[in-house]
Design a protein around this motif. Structure first.
Motif, PDB file in Angstrom:
ATOM      1  N   VAL A 196       0.836  -1.205   0.000  1.00 30.36           N
ATOM      2  CA  VAL A 196       0.000   0.000   0.000  1.00 30.36           C
ATOM      3  C   VAL A 196       0.869   1.252   0.000  1.00 30.36           C
ATOM      4  O   VAL A 196       0.615   2.210  -0.735  1.00 30.36           O
TER       5      VAL A 196
ATOM      6  N   PHE B 170       1.885   6.996  -6.602  1.00 24.40           N
ATOM      7  CA  PHE B 170       0.822   7.873  -7.098  1.00 24.40           C
ATOM      8  C   PHE B 170       1.172   9.336  -6.840  1.00 24.40           C
ATOM      9  O   PHE B 170       1.005  10.192  -7.700  1.00 24.40           O
ATOM     10  N   ASN B 171       1.663   9.603  -5.636  1.00 24.75           N
ATOM     11  CA  ASN B 171       1.991  10.974  -5.286  1.00 24.75           C
ATOM     12  C   ASN B 171       3.114  11.506  -6.174  1.00 24.75           C
ATOM     13  O   ASN B 171       3.032  12.618  -6.714  1.00 24.75           O
TER      14      ASN B 171
ATOM     15  N   PHE C 170      -0.038  10.058   4.081  1.00 23.23           N
ATOM     16  CA  PHE C 170      -0.815   8.836   4.229  1.00 23.23           C
ATOM     17  C   PHE C 170       0.123   7.670   4.559  1.00 23.23           C
ATOM     18  O   PHE C 170      -0.103   6.906   5.501  1.00 23.23           O
TER      19      PHE C 170
ATOM     20  N   GLY D 190       0.030  11.900  -0.310  1.00 17.77           N
ATOM     21  CA  GLY D 190       0.381  10.489  -0.341  1.00 17.77           C
ATOM     22  C   GLY D 190       1.466  10.159   0.671  1.00 17.77           C
ATOM     23  O   GLY D 190       1.403   9.129   1.349  1.00 17.77           O
TER      24      GLY D 190
ATOM     25  N   ASN E  84       2.293   1.983  -3.359  1.00 20.51           N
ATOM     26  CA  ASN E  84       1.215   2.556  -4.174  1.00 20.51           C
ATOM     27  C   ASN E  84       1.062   4.048  -3.896  1.00 20.51           C
ATOM     28  O   ASN E  84       1.033   4.871  -4.819  1.00 20.51           O
ATOM     29  N   LEU E  85       0.956   4.378  -2.621  1.00 24.17           N
ATOM     30  CA  LEU E  85       0.685   5.768  -2.240  1.00 24.17           C
ATOM     31  C   LEU E  85       1.798   6.691  -2.694  1.00 24.17           C
ATOM     32  O   LEU E  85       1.565   7.756  -3.279  1.00 24.17           O
TER      33      LEU E  85
END
Lengths: 102, 482
Positions: A42, A49-50, A63, A60, A45-46
């Motif tokens: 995860v 994406f960021n 997070f 992100g 991923n975060l």
């Protein structure tokens, strides 16, 4: 050139490995390790994406940091409970946890 | 930036956090033999916070660009959690007294779990939502395994932690995909981003992961496996709290994400929710029939109740949301009422077997009567509150044309009458076992039970004020009724 897709594929592979580990392992600590792998997928991923979609923002990252902190708290509680059971049963294999109907 | 933040909006949360921390400190200061007083202090503190929430009547504001939302919907649920926490605290007083260690920690964790639920229902953003969820869940891990010398309690704890952590990971993966595809974590902005585009495969994956994650917390079939074991092993007051408050909190967050965040993909996820709802109602009720342990029976009954609650989401209207709100209040009082009887009986007999309830009417009339009304209300028999709650839910789905779904729900309610009446039969018709004396019930527990009993009856006969309130809250939360 490494693109966003590479990171997403890496994350999904890691997630699947973690899920397999969490389901297939017999030992409670092994299961917790599998769950950690899932959480790290995860995080990848975060961050990906960021970095690729909104490089100027830090949502992100924030997070991911929160995920790391909460995962640490979760594992701390989990290990405490496992140690407590180990003292009673001298085992940390999940098959031995059979007082309740599964 | 800081000057623009109105911290007075957070009064309730700040007070709750202060109460939790204060209880920890008091536990250190007060000598060991007087620590049971912390329970009364918790009740007083929670009552005070409940009074503070009264000042939030009709407030509808957001905090830090929509990160945190104070609206009637959130305030409604916060009051519900506070009332549930008060009832649970009262019913855990005898348990904690018997336990004899870490009294302050127990109540402090209870308060922190309540704080987590409050954050969860107020969260307008995914990170806040995740933090609230985990604050609630981690507090529950410790509470579930609080009887550390008791093998069942520890086992329930480890099962809960493993399965819950796994579901959190699934939920997070879904959240990360949603964040990636919408480039924002604020729920309202997610909705406006999604409104323009078409359904992407990755988004479908994200929604499915979110459904699985929330399905676990609300204990929907097929994500319900943990519930009976954890409910059986956990200390009974905690089981009550887990069954009512944590489920209501997760459901509220689920409603906010799906109805406010993903209305654009309504037609896709509604189908999934219908499938989950049908599975949950059918399996929850059928598997409850052969149970011999009262806590497992109530666990399966609470699984099936979650299936009924989903009907309100299927309806996708303000009527449906209002029905969910109304049903959750009744659900809290009936379930906590039933669990209080279990607590009272198990502190004196130490057993959770249904056969040990035989002749309860002769041994403890109050317990038997409270249990009777709670079970009948859970079964949804008129004129009790549970009937009105179910009626609203069924009307909401029938309005949308899902008549078969409502029929199935009614059918499953009838099945549930059967297993609830089995317990009633044991309590009233069977002879009490020999050498069984009269069961003493602590005063606080008696008051709490009578309070729940009166509410169940009054809300069944005269539900209008509460249903009006629920409907108006639902209307401000979700003004569309298409």
């Amino acid at each position: 050139m490494i693109t966003l897709n590479h990171y997403l594929v890496l994350a999904s592979l890691l997630f699947c490995i973690g899920l397999y580990c969490a389901i297939a392992k017999r030992n409670a600590i092994g299961i917790l390790m599998g769950i950690e792998l899932m959480l790290n997928a995860v995080n990848i991923n975060l961050i990906a994406f960021n970095r690729f979609l909104v490089p100027g923002e830090t949502t992100g990252h924030m997070f991911a940091i929160f995920v790391i902190v909460v995962a640490a708290a979760e594992v701390a509680v989990g290990l405490a409970i496992i140690i407590n059971i180990y003292r009673e049963k001298l085992s940390s294999a999940v098959e031995d946890f059979d007082w309740l109907k599964w | 930036m800081i000057a623009g933040i109105d911290f007075s909006l957070l009064t309730v949360e700040i007070f709750t956090a202060a109460l939790g921390l204060g209880l920890l400190i008091i536990n250190l200061i007060v000598p060991g033999n007087q620590r049971s007083a912390t329970g009364y202090l918790t009740v007083l503190g929670l009552l005070g916070i409940l009074l503070v929430t009264l000042s939030y009547e009709g407030v509808e504001k957001t905090f830090m660009d929509g990160m945190y939302i104070i609206d009637p919907f959130a305030t409604f649920f916060k009051r519900l959690f506070l009332v549930a926490a008060i009832l649970v605290t009262i019913s855990s007083l005898p348990f904690v007294k018997k336990l004899g260690y870490n009294e302050g920690d127990f109540f402090s964790l209870l308060v922190f779990a309540t704080l987590g639920m409050m954050v969860l229902v107020s969260a307008g953003e995914l990170i806040t939502l995740y933090l609230g969820l985990e604050l609630m869940t981690i507090s529950f891990y410790i509470l579930v395994s609080f009887k550390k010398k008791d093998a069942k309690s520890c086992e329930a704890g480890i099962k809960y932690i493993i399965l819950s952590a796994m579901s959190s990971a699934l939920l997070l993966y879904g959240l990360s995909l949603v964040y990636g595809l919408t480039k924002t974590t604020i729920i309202e902005q997610i909705a406006s981003t999604l409104a323009a585009g078409t359904m992407q495969p990755l988004m479908a994956l994200g929604i499915i992961f979110l459904l699985a994650g929330f399905g676990f917390k609300i204990s929907l079939v097929p994500f319900h496996m943990w519930a009976p074991d954890v409910y059986e092993g956990a200390p009974t007051p905690i089981t009550a709290f887990l069954a009512v408050a944590s489920k209501a909190a997760a459901l509220a967050a689920f409603v906010r994400i799906f109805l406010i965040g993903f209305p654009a993909y309504q037609e896709y996820w509604i189908t999934l929710v219908i499938v989950l709802s049908v599975l949950t109602m059918v399996l929850g009720n059928l598997v409850a029939i052969p149970q011999t342990n009262i806590k497992r029976l109530l666990a399966y009954s609470s699984i099936s109740q979650a299936g009924y609650l989903l009907l309100g989401i299927v309806a996708f209207s303000s009527m449906g949301i209002g029905a969910i709100l109304f049903f959750s209040i009744i659900y809290v009082f009936t379930n906590v009422g039933a669990f209080m009887v279990v607590v009272a009986l198990s502190t004196s007999t130490g057993s959770h077997k249904i056969e040990d309830y035989s002749g309860l009417y002769r041994r403890a009339p109050l317990l038997a009567v409270v249990m009777l009304f709670c079970l009948l209300s859970l079964a949804g028999l008129p004129p009790l509150a549970g009937f009105v709650g179910k009626l609203y839910l069924f009307i909401a789905v029938i309005e949308k044309g899902y008549i078969w779904l409502a029929l199935l729900a009614v059918l499953m309610s009838m099945v549930s009458v059967y297993y609830y009446l089995l317990v009633v039969k044991v309590m009233f018709l069977k002879e009490p076992p020999q050498n069984s004396g009269i069961i003493k019930v602590p005063n606080g527990l008696q008051i709490a039970m009578v309070f729940s009993l009166i509410l169940i009856i009054v809300l069944g006969i005269y539900p209008k004020p509460l249903s009006d309130l629920a409907m108006s809250v639902a209307h401000t939360f979700f003004p569309f009724s298409f």
